[in-house]
Design a protein around this motif. Structure first.
Motif, PDB file in Angstrom:
ATOM      1  N   LEU A  27       0.818  -1.204   0.000  1.00 33.61           N
ATOM      2  CA  LEU A  27       0.000   0.000   0.000  1.00 33.61           C
ATOM      3  C   LEU A  27       0.853   1.256   0.000  1.00 33.61           C
ATOM      4  N   ASP A  28       1.954   1.259   0.762  1.00 29.50           N
ATOM      5  CA  ASP A  28       2.828   2.432   0.788  1.00 29.50           C
ATOM      6  C   ASP A  28       3.422   2.709  -0.592  1.00 29.50           C
ATOM      7  N   PHE A  29       3.742   1.642  -1.299  1.00 35.06           N
ATOM      8  CA  PHE A  29       4.269   1.801  -2.657  1.00 35.06           C
ATOM      9  C   PHE A  29       3.208   2.410  -3.564  1.00 35.06           C
ATOM     10  N   ARG A 105      10.014  -1.561 -10.100  1.00 32.05           N
ATOM     11  CA  ARG A 105      10.174  -1.753  -8.658  1.00 32.05           C
ATOM     12  C   ARG A 105       9.185  -2.791  -8.144  1.00 32.05           C
ATOM     13  N   TYR A 106       7.991  -2.769  -8.692  1.00 31.90           N
ATOM     14  CA  TYR A 106       6.976  -3.754  -8.295  1.00 31.90           C
ATOM     15  C   TYR A 106       7.494  -5.172  -8.528  1.00 31.90           C
ATOM     16  N   PHE A 107       8.113  -5.399  -9.675  1.00 30.01           N
ATOM     17  CA  PHE A 107       8.633  -6.736  -9.976  1.00 30.01           C
ATOM     18  C   PHE A 107       9.869  -7.056  -9.152  1.00 30.01           C
ATOM     19  N   ASP A 295      -0.341  -9.481 -11.497  1.00 23.96           N
ATOM     20  CA  ASP A 295       0.411  -8.677 -12.459  1.00 23.96           C
ATOM     21  C   ASP A 295      -0.518  -7.965 -13.442  1.00 23.96           C
ATOM     22  N   GLU A 296      -1.635  -8.598 -13.777  1.00 24.65           N
ATOM     23  CA  GLU A 296      -2.607  -7.911 -14.619  1.00 24.65           C
ATOM     24  C   GLU A 296      -3.182  -6.695 -13.890  1.00 24.65           C
ATOM     25  N   LYS A 297      -3.452  -6.834 -12.590  1.00 24.70           N
ATOM     26  CA  LYS A 297      -3.940  -5.694 -11.811  1.00 24.70           C
ATOM     27  C   LYS A 297      -2.902  -4.582 -11.766  1.00 24.70           C
TER      28      LYS A 297
END
Length: 334
Positions: A27-29, A105-107, A295-297
């Protein structure tokens, strides 16, 4: 002429269309991504509005004059104002790279089957062609061309137009059974590659034998490049459309389009009420890299973040009658 797309409406669109599901990311990201883009969007839109208003005032003063009768000072003022607007609108490149870096960064921060990060690019739509405009692993100011794909003949983009996202997680298999196509991929060689290896062999190949020299032989290089690279020969891809589904916005855009632009604009409207700006694309050299849910989201999350920028760009650069008039006057001059 008053600006037809307000900051408030654009930001309301972002907030109302986010797909912030529990598992998409920390959530912070997500908050940091939204905060970064809130400031950037306000700055991008307000500066564009002010520059466009200055261009509008200049053209209103000149509209009674024949273009051939403009004096040098008038030409210079018009040229300067138009150039300033275009230069600002092109900062969408930096905004796009910032968001591609955030997406990576997510990945990188999650648990993945590979430590190799995916590539990410943004493709725009021009007439019937889909062409890469920004890619994270190439020189950021590079104008090297890439292959364009016909949007009506490519399964990936046809699926995206129907269901927003598409994942091909085993491209060797998808070429043979699901009509995956790519202008750089030799379909015959890809099918042969698949037929010579069972699922277990291909998983072992992914895990312990990267780069996969045999798979690289199935691909051709980008134009003006000497050869393929392991990163450009991918086995998984995730594609998400950058779109806005709003009848009021689509109606507003259609009202701004003049008859000579209809053929160019119509390529954005395959679905009633939906306007398409392009595609956000990820790819990876391993099979089954992308998660079909989370990952689609994530892809939808970032494509919705990017959408208002492309909407503003299209309006001020392509649809505004003042921008078109300035461009025509300056082209007539040359």
């Amino acid at each position: 002429m008053s600006d037809n797309i307000s900051v408030g409406k654009a930001w309301s669109f972002i907030k109302n269309n986010f797909t912030l599901q529990e598992n998409i990311t920390d959530l912070d990201f997500a908050k940091s991504v939204i905060a970064t883009n809130k400031d950037a969007l306000i700055q991008y839109s307000l500066i564009a509005s002010n520059l466009h208003r200055s261009l509008e005032k200049c053209l209103e003063k000149l509209k009674q004059k024949n273009p051939a009768n403009l004096n040098e000072n008038e030409k210079n003022e018009l040229r300067k104002l138009h150039k300033s607007l275009v230069k600002h609108l092109l900062t969408i490149q930096d905004i796009s790279y910032t968001n591609m870096d955030l997406a990576l960064r997510y990945f990188n921060e999650g648990e993945r089957i590979s430590k190799i990060a995916p590539r990410v690019c943004i493709k725009s739509i021009r007439n019937d062609d889909v062409c890469t405009v920004f890619r994270n692993d190439r020189t950021r100011n590079s104008n090297l061309p890439e292959y364009c794909e016909n949007i009506n003949e490519t399964a990936t983009f046809n699926i995206c137009r129907q269901q927003r996202t598409v994942i091909f997680n085993d491209i060797p298999k998808d070429v043979k059974f699901f009509d995956y196509d790519n202008p750089r991929l030799n379909k015959k060689n890809a099918i042969s590659y698949y037929d010579q290896r069972n699922n277990f062999q291909r998983r072992i190949q992914d895990k312990f034998f990267y780069p996969d020299d045999e798979w690289m032989k199935c691909w051709s290089p980008y134009p003006q490049e000497n050869g393929v690279t392991p990163r450009s020969c991918y086995k998984s891809t995730l594609v998400v459309s950058i779109q806005v589904s709003n009848l009021d916005i689509q109606s507003l855009i259609e009202n701004l389009v003049q008859s000579d632009d209809e053929s160019r604009f119509s390529r954005n409207n395959w679905t009633p009420g939906t306007t398409y700006f392009g595609f956000l694309c990820f790819d990876h050299p391993m099979t089954y890299y992308f998660d079909r849910i989370n990952d689609e989201k994530m892809g939808i999350f970032f494509s919705d973040i990017l959408c208002p920028y492309f909407m503003y760009y299209m309006y001020y650069a392509e649809l505004s009658p003042y921008s078109r008039l300035a461009k025509n006057l300056l082209e007539t001059e040359t």
